[in-house]
Design an enzyme around this catalytic site. Structure first.
Site, PDB file in Angstrom:
ATOM      1  N   LYS A 159      20.990  83.997  53.435  1.00 54.08           N
ATOM      2  CA  LYS A 159      21.616  84.962  52.526  1.00 54.08           C
ATOM      3  C   LYS A 159      21.136  86.342  52.959  1.00 54.08           C
ATOM      4  CE  LYS A 159      22.583  84.936  47.678  1.00 54.08           C
ATOM      5  NZ  LYS A 159      24.022  85.100  47.697  1.00 54.08           N
TER       6      LYS A 159
HETATM    7  N1  PMP Z   1      28.812  81.297  49.092  1.00 52.92           N
HETATM    8  C1  PMP Z   1      28.397  82.562  49.161  1.00 52.92           C
HETATM    9  C2  PMP Z   1      28.896  83.424  50.250  1.00 52.92           C
HETATM   10  C3  PMP Z   1      27.487  83.070  48.216  1.00 52.92           C
HETATM   11  O1  PMP Z   1      27.076  84.332  48.272  1.00 52.92           O
HETATM   12  C4  PMP Z   1      27.048  82.229  47.168  1.00 52.92           C
HETATM   13  C5  PMP Z   1      26.120  82.764  46.124  1.00 52.92           C
HETATM   14  N2  PMP Z   1      24.788  82.700  46.545  1.00 52.92           N
HETATM   15  C6  PMP Z   1      27.506  80.909  47.138  1.00 52.92           C
HETATM   16  C7  PMP Z   1      28.384  80.474  48.120  1.00 52.92           C
HETATM   17  C8  PMP Z   1      27.027  79.974  46.084  1.00 52.92           C
HETATM   18  O2  PMP Z   1      25.675  79.697  46.280  1.00 52.92           O
HETATM   19  P1  PMP Z   1      24.716  79.294  45.099  1.00 52.92           P
HETATM   20  O3  PMP Z   1      25.348  78.159  44.404  1.00 52.92           O
HETATM   21  O4  PMP Z   1      23.451  78.909  45.773  1.00 52.92           O
HETATM   22  O5  PMP Z   1      24.584  80.475  44.225  1.00 52.92           O
END
Ligand code: PMP
Length: 306
Positions: A159
């Site tokens: 991320k």
């Molecule tokens: N895809 C992207 C590009 C994201 O930024 C997120 C948010 N973190 C998600 C999917 C979903 O991830 P999570 O369930 O871990 O929040």
């Protein structure tokens, strides 16, 4: 409405919100090299905050930091304490948490390696990410003209701050065209994800979601897969194209911020009946109960606040 918080955890201590500032020559501000997380806390039966899947989020944070070659200078225990202490200091029981690792000011240029590494944790109340109406009735989404990062152009598991320019371009485009969110395809044309959510499609008795290859492997995505399997619903991690949405019975987006948001329209085609379907409703209910500690078999994912 702006961010409502009194304190930010900044390099090991809680500082007043108005003093949590950085220098304009902070390296991350110029080049986007930094990593972050998005976590949510929910009120539990005892009235206190409980942080949902905190360990998994912090693990991804640490791995993201390692992948950009700036290992997090704080231990897991310190990061957990930072999150809990920030919630407590702000009096937040229902809030979004934002750990961020960024590079500070000293050296400029892409080859600079000796900048100070800073870590912050902020918390703020945040309602339904794609709106209350979206949560209840479903959102309208549009395939983006922006392609998700090629796997050799980014770190798909991480991320990374700068990755989100791609997401923002897609989100602005979708919103300006009158849609709630964008659907992003990968460089082969297969469905990847939303700009900050993973996606699921329901057809007949089974559910599919893109494999954890060219997407951010979301933590909510794993929980939703757990929930579907627990309910005896088949779920396949498989590649598919945008037209799967056009013939779907149901579809939904999932993420820490978006939770479980039904999709009612894709590219001006109504999904199923146009109303959130039974699988979407079931997953949404179990998820929203689970984060509040009401589902025993998922309760171990909650870290108790103070
Ligand atoms: N895809 C992207 C590009 C994201 O930024 C997120 C948010 N973190 C998600 C999917 C979903 O991830 P999570 O369930 O871990 O929040």
């Amino acid at each position: 409405m702006g961010i409502e918080a009194d304190y930010v955890w900044f390099d090991g201590e809680l500082v007043p919100y108005s003093q949590a500032n950085v220098h304009v020559l902070s390296h991350t501000l110029h080049y986007g090299l930094g990593v972050f997380e998005g976590v949510r806390a929910y009120p539990q039966a005892n009235g206190k905050a409980g942080v949902w899947c905190l360990d998994e989020h912090l693990e991804r944070f640490e791995l993201s930091a390692r992948m950009i070659r700036y290992p997090c200078p704080y231990s897991r225990e310190q990061l957990v304490e930072a999150c809990i202490a920030t919630l407590e200091a702000n009096g937040h029981t229902e809030a979004y948490l934002r750990p961020l690792l960024f590079l500070g000011e000293k050296f400029m240029g892409l080859g600079a390696r000796n900048n100070p590494v800073h870590v912050v944790v902020a918390t703020w109340p945040w309602g339904a990410y794609l709106g209350d109406e979206g949560m209840q009735k479903g959102v309208r989404i549009k395939t983006s003209s922006f392609t998700r990062h090629h796997p050799n152009a980014a770190l798909q598991r991480a991320k990374v701050v700068g990755h989100y320019v791609n997401s923002i371009l897609a989100r602005y485009e979708a919103n300006d065209d009158g849609y709630d969110e964008a659907l992003m395809l990968d460089h082969h044309g297969f469905v990847a994800e939303g700009t900050g959510e993973n996606v699921f499609v329901v057809k007949g008795s089974s559910v599919m979601t893109p494999p954890a290859l060219n997407i951010l492997p979301g933590i909510t995505r794993w929980r939703v897969i757990d929930i579907l399997r627990h309910e005896g619903i088949e779920v396949h991690e498989t590649a598919f194209t945008r037209d799967a949405f056009y013939v779907a019975d149901e579809a939904f987006m999932v993420g820490t911020a978006a939770e479980i948001t039904p999709i009612r329209e894709v590219d001006r085609r109504t999904v199923g009946t146009g109303e959130p379907g039974p699988v979407t409703r079931l997953v949404q209910k179990i998820y929203l109960d689970a984060v509040r500690g009401k589902v025993d078999w998922l309760a171990h994912h909650i870290t108790a606040g103070r």
